[in-house]
Motif scaffolding. Structure first.
Motif, PDB file in Angstrom:
ATOM      1  N   PHE A 358      51.904 -16.073 -90.168  1.00 17.70           N
ATOM      2  CA  PHE A 358      53.227 -16.282 -90.789  1.00 17.70           C
ATOM      3  C   PHE A 358      53.494 -15.391 -91.992  1.00 17.70           C
ATOM      4  O   PHE A 358      54.617 -15.308 -92.456  1.00 17.70           O
ATOM      5  CB  PHE A 358      53.384 -17.749 -91.241  1.00 17.70           C
ATOM      6  N   GLU A 359      52.467 -14.787 -92.568  1.00 18.37           N
ATOM      7  CA  GLU A 359      52.673 -13.968 -93.769  1.00 18.37           C
ATOM      8  C   GLU A 359      52.566 -12.497 -93.342  1.00 18.37           C
ATOM      9  O   GLU A 359      51.476 -11.965 -93.163  1.00 18.37           O
ATOM     10  CB  GLU A 359      51.615 -14.338 -94.823  1.00 18.37           C
ATOM     11  N   ASN A 360      53.725 -11.868 -93.165  1.00 19.98           N
ATOM     12  CA  ASN A 360      53.736 -10.523 -92.584  1.00 19.98           C
ATOM     13  C   ASN A 360      53.236  -9.428 -93.528  1.00 19.98           C
ATOM     14  O   ASN A 360      52.966  -8.316 -93.096  1.00 19.98           O
ATOM     15  CB  ASN A 360      55.159 -10.159 -92.123  1.00 19.98           C
ATOM     16  N   ARG A 361      53.138  -9.746 -94.808  1.00 19.39           N
ATOM     17  CA  ARG A 361      52.627  -8.719 -95.744  1.00 19.39           C
ATOM     18  C   ARG A 361      51.101  -8.729 -95.801  1.00 19.39           C
ATOM     19  O   ARG A 361      50.495  -7.937 -96.509  1.00 19.39           O
ATOM     20  CB  ARG A 361      53.144  -9.000 -97.166  1.00 19.39           C
ATOM     21  N   ALA A 362      50.483  -9.654 -95.076  1.00 13.42           N
ATOM     22  CA  ALA A 362      49.033  -9.833 -95.236  1.00 13.42           C
ATOM     23  C   ALA A 362      48.221  -9.133 -94.152  1.00 13.42           C
ATOM     24  O   ALA A 362      48.641  -9.012 -93.011  1.00 13.42           O
ATOM     25  CB  ALA A 362      48.710 -11.325 -95.241  1.00 13.42           C
ATOM     26  N   VAL A 363      47.052  -8.681 -94.556  1.00 16.29           N
ATOM     27  CA  VAL A 363      46.077  -8.108 -93.612  1.00 16.29           C
ATOM     28  C   VAL A 363      44.793  -8.908 -93.757  1.00 16.29           C
ATOM     29  O   VAL A 363      44.281  -9.103 -94.863  1.00 16.29           O
ATOM     30  CB  VAL A 363      45.822  -6.618 -93.932  1.00 16.29           C
ATOM     31  N   ARG A 364      44.313  -9.373 -92.608  1.00 12.05           N
ATOM     32  CA  ARG A 364      43.142 -10.262 -92.585  1.00 12.05           C
ATOM     33  C   ARG A 364      41.838  -9.482 -92.723  1.00 12.05           C
ATOM     34  O   ARG A 364      41.623  -8.475 -92.028  1.00 12.05           O
ATOM     35  CB  ARG A 364      43.147 -10.993 -91.251  1.00 12.05           C
ATOM     36  N   ILE A 365      40.964  -9.976 -93.607  1.00  9.50           N
ATOM     37  CA  ILE A 365      39.580  -9.474 -93.667  1.00  9.50           C
ATOM     38  C   ILE A 365      38.666 -10.694 -93.575  1.00  9.50           C
ATOM     39  O   ILE A 365      38.475 -11.427 -94.543  1.00  9.50           O
ATOM     40  CB  ILE A 365      39.316  -8.678 -94.959  1.00  9.50           C
ATOM     41  N   THR A 366      38.165 -10.934 -92.391  1.00  9.97           N
ATOM     42  CA  THR A 366      37.254 -12.072 -92.164  1.00  9.97           C
ATOM     43  C   THR A 366      36.076 -11.577 -91.304  1.00  9.97           C
ATOM     44  O   THR A 366      35.958 -11.939 -90.137  1.00  9.97           O
ATOM     45  CB  THR A 366      37.987 -13.222 -91.438  1.00  9.97           C
ATOM     46  N   PRO A 367      35.234 -10.737 -91.875  1.00 10.83           N
ATOM     47  CA  PRO A 367      34.149 -10.150 -91.074  1.00 10.83           C
ATOM     48  C   PRO A 367      33.072 -11.191 -90.753  1.00 10.83           C
ATOM     49  O   PRO A 367      33.085 -12.298 -91.300  1.00 10.83           O
ATOM     50  CB  PRO A 367      33.592  -9.075 -92.010  1.00 10.83           C
ATOM     51  N   PRO A 368      32.110 -10.809 -89.908  1.00  6.32           N
ATOM     52  CA  PRO A 368      30.958 -11.706 -89.715  1.00  6.32           C
ATOM     53  C   PRO A 368      30.278 -11.949 -91.061  1.00  6.32           C
ATOM     54  O   PRO A 368      30.280 -11.057 -91.926  1.00  6.32           O
ATOM     55  CB  PRO A 368      30.026 -10.888 -88.807  1.00  6.32           C
ATOM     56  N   LEU A 369      29.695 -13.137 -91.248  1.00  8.35           N
ATOM     57  CA  LEU A 369      28.990 -13.428 -92.508  1.00  8.35           C
ATOM     58  C   LEU A 369      27.787 -12.486 -92.672  1.00  8.35           C
ATOM     59  O   LEU A 369      27.304 -12.269 -93.775  1.00  8.35           O
ATOM     60  CB  LEU A 369      28.490 -14.881 -92.531  1.00  8.35           C
ATOM     61  N   THR A 370      27.339 -11.937 -91.556  1.00 11.63           N
ATOM     62  CA  THR A 370      26.153 -11.077 -91.561  1.00 11.63           C
ATOM     63  C   THR A 370      26.470  -9.616 -91.927  1.00 11.63           C
ATOM     64  O   THR A 370      25.566  -8.786 -91.941  1.00 11.63           O
ATOM     65  CB  THR A 370      25.523 -11.084 -90.148  1.00 11.63           C
ATOM     66  N   ILE A 371      27.711  -9.327 -92.214  1.00 11.58           N
ATOM     67  CA  ILE A 371      28.066  -7.923 -92.495  1.00 11.58           C
ATOM     68  C   ILE A 371      27.242  -7.418 -93.686  1.00 11.58           C
ATOM     69  O   ILE A 371      26.968  -8.169 -94.633  1.00 11.58           O
ATOM     70  CB  ILE A 371      29.591  -7.772 -92.754  1.00 11.58           C
TER      71      ILE A 371
END
Ligand SMILES: Cc1ncc(COP(=O)(O)O)c(C=O)c1O
Length: 396
Positions: A358-371
């Motif tokens: 719903f938030e079009n200005r946002a970019v997701r950063i949800t990498p693996p916890l193991t990164i």
């Protein structure tokens, strides 16, 4: 293959990213051209331990050789599901002791809603504006955004909305309310954290009027925010905890957990929730291996150190804010267009980013916890390079 994909697989988006996947390992997905893509999304927070973590693969392989599906949920005693539920209970507050394992996040939400109505004998459910809890009829009814659900009406009745973080709106929680359902940290709305002890206040009001509090931890759960569940940051224990996504490192699963007393109502009348594959032994084995790795390693603590690293690296005039906690981060860009360009250009550079619902200005950063630190630096360097190029153009 590409032609068949568009022809035979139901499409829901006009512009799918369309990467043709060959294999995946750790923090990388490899396409059929042999290009490596660094994964800053983890299948939308599902692959907590990265791709094909050896301990998860070992647990799946071992269980698949013993037995796979043998009976519908709740009839036979199957060690992986029992061991998982018991271990989870040992990590949760005493009132969250009994777990119902299901097939997806949305089904877990359906189960939680049914349980709340059954236990309280009331029908009203209050959700937050801009919430996302899934896409089946019940969870879709909770969605705060009318345009996404209008064409599927009529949805379930007696659903109301409150503004997340609004103390003023707590007045809508009354003795008619069966449950208040909230994402502990709002996901699709833009990774919005509760502030001013909001969840504590909701908890108090629910207790006062006899309504249940359901917390949806489908995104922040399983260590992503530096604690096993995000509610642990906010001094608030829900009556029903809903889980999914990162639970089994990439296998389809969901769960809802409550007290013995609340969960017992699913037996009266009997079969209060039915599922064929819920508690599937192969998936439960993967979930147990995932949970053990998360709790027995330093991954949770490290996710807070990794947040600091991301925030120190991602400083750029086009990034207005970084929201979220641990490895549940969203870059708030100057505008929608920059957010969109960043995701698409990153794809071409071998870096996977994604949008929020719903938030079009946002970019997701949800990498693996193991990164690893090296991988974080590699991806952030790519982001900064793309943003420098965009900044050089006239992107308003
Ligand atoms: C907060 C939240 N709740 C529920 C769901 C639904 O989970 P699933 O897609 O597994 O049905 C999602 C999925 O994105 C979610 O982010």
């Amino acid at each position: 293959m590409e032609k068949d994909y568009y022809k035979y697989q139901a499409q829901t988006s006009p512009y799918p990213l369309g990467m043709q996947v060959s294999r995946a390992s750790g923090s990388y997905i490899y396409d059929t051209n042999g290009q490596a893509h660094l994964d800053f999304v983890a299948g939308v927070s599902a692959c907590s331990l990265g791709h094909c973590h050896p301990k998860v693969v070992k647990a799946i392989t071992h269980q698949a050789k013993q037995y796979m599906h043998v009976m519908v949920y709740g009839e036979y005693i199957q060690a992986p599901a029992v061991a998982y539920s018991k271990y989870l209970a040992s990590l949760l507050p005493k009132t969250l002791e009994v777990t119902y394992l299901v097939n997806s996040g949305t089904e877990a939400i359906e189960g939680a809603l049914k349980l709340a109505r059954r236990f309280t004998g009331r029908s009203e459910i209050l959700a937050a504006k801009n919430a996302y809890h899934g896409n089946t009829m019940g969870s879709l009814s909770l969605m705060g955004l009318e345009e996404r659900k209008a064409s599927f009406r009529p949805l379930i009745p007696d659903v109301g909305y409150i503004q997340f973080n609004s103390e003023e709106d707590l007045k809508y929680i009354t003795t008619k309310t069966a449950a208040v359902i909230l994402e502990t940290i709002q996901g699709g709305a833009g990774f919005i954290e509760p502030n001013n002890n909001y969840l504590e206040k909701v908890r108090k009001k629910c207790t006062a009027v006899g309504a249940l509090l359901i917390l949806d931890e489908i995104q922040p759960g399983f260590g992503r925010t530096g604690k096993l569940f995000a509610f642990e940051h906010y001094n608030c224990v829900p009556d029903i905890l809903v889980m999914g996504k990162g639970m089994a490192s990439g296998l389809p699963v969901g769960a809802f957990t409550a007290s013995q007393e609340i969960m017992a109502t699913l037996m009266n009348p009997k079969m209060g929730h039915i599922t064929t594959f819920g508690g599937n032994p192969v998936i439960a084995a993967a979930a147990l291996a995932t949970l053990k790795e998360i709790t027995e390693s330093q991954l949770m603590a490290q996710s807070l150190e990794k947040e600091i690293l991301f925030k120190s690296l991602l400083v750029h005039p086009l990034i207005k804010e970084i929201r979220g906690k641990g490895l549940m981060l969203a870059l708030l860009m100057k505008n929608d267009q920059i957010a969109n360009e960043l995701v698409l250009k990153a794809k071409a550079e071998g870096l996977i980013l994604f949008w929020l619902l719903f938030e079009n200005r946002a970019v997701r950063i949800t990498p693996p916890l193991t990164i690893s630190e090296r991988e974080i630096k590699e991806g952030c360097t790519k982001i900064l390079k793309i943003l420098d190029a965009l900044n050089g153009q006239t992107v308003n």
